[in-house]
Scaffold this active site. Structure first.
Site, PDB file in Angstrom:
ATOM      1  N   GLY A 145       3.311  41.589  28.985  1.00  0.00           N
ATOM      2  CA  GLY A 145       2.162  42.105  29.523  1.00  0.00           C
ATOM      3  C   GLY A 145       1.900  43.511  29.147  1.00  0.00           C
ATOM      4  N   GLU A 205       8.895  50.361  30.289  1.00  0.00           N
ATOM      5  CA  GLU A 205       9.735  49.383  30.781  1.00  0.00           C
ATOM      6  C   GLU A 205      11.239  49.670  30.208  1.00  0.00           C
ATOM      7  OE1 GLU A 205       7.426  45.433  32.071  1.00  0.00           O
ATOM      8  OE2 GLU A 205       8.247  45.249  30.026  1.00  0.00           O
ATOM      9  N   ALA A 212      11.077  39.249  32.196  1.00  0.00           N
ATOM     10  CA  ALA A 212      11.418  38.996  30.806  1.00  0.00           C
ATOM     11  C   ALA A 212      10.611  37.732  30.006  1.00  0.00           C
ATOM     12  CB  ALA A 212      12.892  38.752  30.482  1.00  0.00           C
ATOM     13  N   THR A 221       7.206  45.174  35.459  1.00  0.00           N
ATOM     14  CA  THR A 221       5.653  44.556  35.328  1.00  0.00           C
ATOM     15  C   THR A 221       5.545  43.161  35.188  1.00  0.00           C
ATOM     16  OG1 THR A 221       4.936  46.887  34.542  1.00  0.00           O
ATOM     17  CG2 THR A 221       3.471  45.146  34.240  1.00  0.00           C
ATOM     18  N   GLY A 222       4.722  42.581  35.667  1.00  0.00           N
ATOM     19  CA  GLY A 222       4.387  41.197  35.373  1.00  0.00           C
ATOM     20  C   GLY A 222       4.298  40.224  36.430  1.00  0.00           C
TER      21      GLY A 222
HETATM   22  C1  5RP Z   1       5.660  43.032  30.729  1.00  0.00           C
HETATM   23  C2  5RP Z   1       6.806  42.235  30.574  1.00  0.00           C
HETATM   24  C3  5RP Z   1       7.093  41.236  31.541  1.00  0.00           C
HETATM   25  O1  5RP Z   1       8.300  41.433  32.395  1.00  0.00           O
HETATM   26  C4  5RP Z   1       7.253  40.021  31.121  1.00  0.00           C
HETATM   27  O2  5RP Z   1       5.957  39.811  30.173  1.00  0.00           O
HETATM   28  C5  5RP Z   1       7.530  38.812  31.864  1.00  0.00           C
HETATM   29  O3  5RP Z   1       6.122  38.691  32.675  1.00  0.00           O
HETATM   30  P1  5RP Z   1       5.877  37.505  33.647  1.00  0.00           P
HETATM   31  O4  5RP Z   1       6.862  37.915  34.691  1.00  0.00           O
HETATM   32  O5  5RP Z   1       4.304  37.697  33.966  1.00  0.00           O
HETATM   33  O6  5RP Z   1       6.036  36.050  32.989  1.00  0.00           O
HETATM   34  O7  5RP Z   1       7.818  42.591  29.770  1.00  0.00           O
HETATM   35  O8  5RP Z   1       5.459  43.848  29.843  1.00  0.00           O
END
Ligand code: 5RP
Length: 229
Positions: free
Chosen positions: A103, A109, A89, A32-33
Site C-alpha cells: 500500500g 509503518e 503484511a 495501513t491497508g
Molecule cells: C501497506 C502495507 C500493508 O500492510 C500491506 O500491503 C497489506 O495490505 P492489505 O491488508 O491491503 O493486503 O504494508 O504499506
C-alpha cells in the site's frame, strides 16, 4: 465462496482477533491497508462501547478512517510509548520476517513498528509463505536521481518497476517514489535489506525483519495465532 470474498473474510477475522489485544489506556499503532481497515472499524465499535485508548497512525488514509471511526489520534512525537502496533503484511514467513509496502506506507509503518513494544501482523492465509519474494519487494526512494537507483537495481537483476497509480508516478505520504523489485525469491532477507539500503537515494525497504511478535492469520472460519518465543 469466491477467492476474493474468502480472503476478505479471513482478513476481517484476523483483524478483529487482533483488536481483542487492545486494552484501556493503551497507545496503539495502526498500520495501513485493507486488512487494517477491518481493525479500525472494530476499534471504532469498541470506542463506542467505552474503550479508551490513543492511536498513532501510519498513513493519511488510516488517519482519515480512524478519525471518522471516532478513534483519538496522537502524533508519534506525542506518544510516550506505543504499547501495541497492529498492521497488515504482504508476505510473512515462519521466522516472523515479512514484506510490507504493497500500500506504499512502508516507511511510516516501519518507524511506528520499531517504536512499538509489541507488533501484531494480521493476514489472510494466502500471505503465509515458505520463502519471501514472490510478492514484489517495495523500496522507497527519493525522486531526485531515482533513475540511477533504478539502473543499479536493473544491473543487480532485481527487475525494478517504478510504481504508477492512475497513470501517474505513485507518491508516498513523504513525497517519495516506490520501486517494486521482482525478485521471485529472497534467500537472505537480512543481507538483501542491508545491500539495498547502502544505495544512496534509497529511503527504506519493505523488508520487515525480526519486527513482528505475533502473526494472526485468518484461515477459513477461524484464526491461527503464532507468537514469537
Ligand atoms: C501497506 C502495507 C500493508 O500492510 C500491506 O500491503 C497489506 O495490505 P492489505 O491488508 O491491503 O493486503 O504494508 O504499506
Amino acid at each position: 465462496m469466491e477467492e476474493k470474498d474468502r480472503q476478505n473474510s479471513e482478513k476481517k477475522l484476523a483483524a478483529e482477533k487482533a483488536v481483542e489485544f487492545v486494552e484501556d489506556g493503551m497507545t496503539v499503532g495502526i498500520g495501513t491497508g485493507s486488512t487494517v481497515f477491518f481493525a479500525i472499524k472494530k476499534l471504532g465499535e469498541r470506542v463506542q462501547s467505552g474503550l479508551k485508548f490513543s492511536a498513532v497512525s501510519t498513513s493519511e488514509s488510516t488517519s482519515k478512517l480512524a478519525v471518522s471511526s471516532g478513534i483519538r489520534l496522537i502524533t508519534l512525537e506525542e506518544a510516550v510509548r506505543i504499547d501495541l502496533n497492529i498492521d497488515g503484511a504482504d508476505e510473512a514467513d515462519r521466522n516472523f520476517n515479512g514484506i510490507k509496502g504493497g500500500g506504499g506506507a512502508l516507511l511510516f509503518e516501519k518507524i511506528v513498528a520499531l517504536s512499538s513494544a509489541k507488533n501484531i501482523w494480521i493476514i489472510d492465509s494466502s500471505k503465509n509463505v515458505e520463502q519471501l519474494g514472490k510478492f514484489p519487494l517495495p523500496v522507497e526512494v527519493i525522486p531526485f536521481g531515482y533513475k540511477r537507483v533504478l539502473n543499479i537495481f536493473k544491473e543487480m537483476k532485481f527487475y525494478p518497476e517504478l510504481r504508477v497509480k492512475n497513470d501517474k508516478k505513485f507518491l508516498t505520504d513523504s513525497g517519495n517514489y516506490i520501486l517494486d523489485l521482482h525478485l521471485e525469491k529472497i534467500d537472505n532477507a537480512e543481507n538483501l535489506d542491508k545491500e539495498i539500503k547502502m544505495i544512496t537515494g534509497v529511503v527504506e525497504t519493505g523488508l520487515f525483519i525480526n519486527i513482528a511478535d505475533v502473526i494472526i492469520t485468518g484461515k477459513n472460519n477461524s484464526t491461527q495465532i503464532l507468537t514469537k518465543e
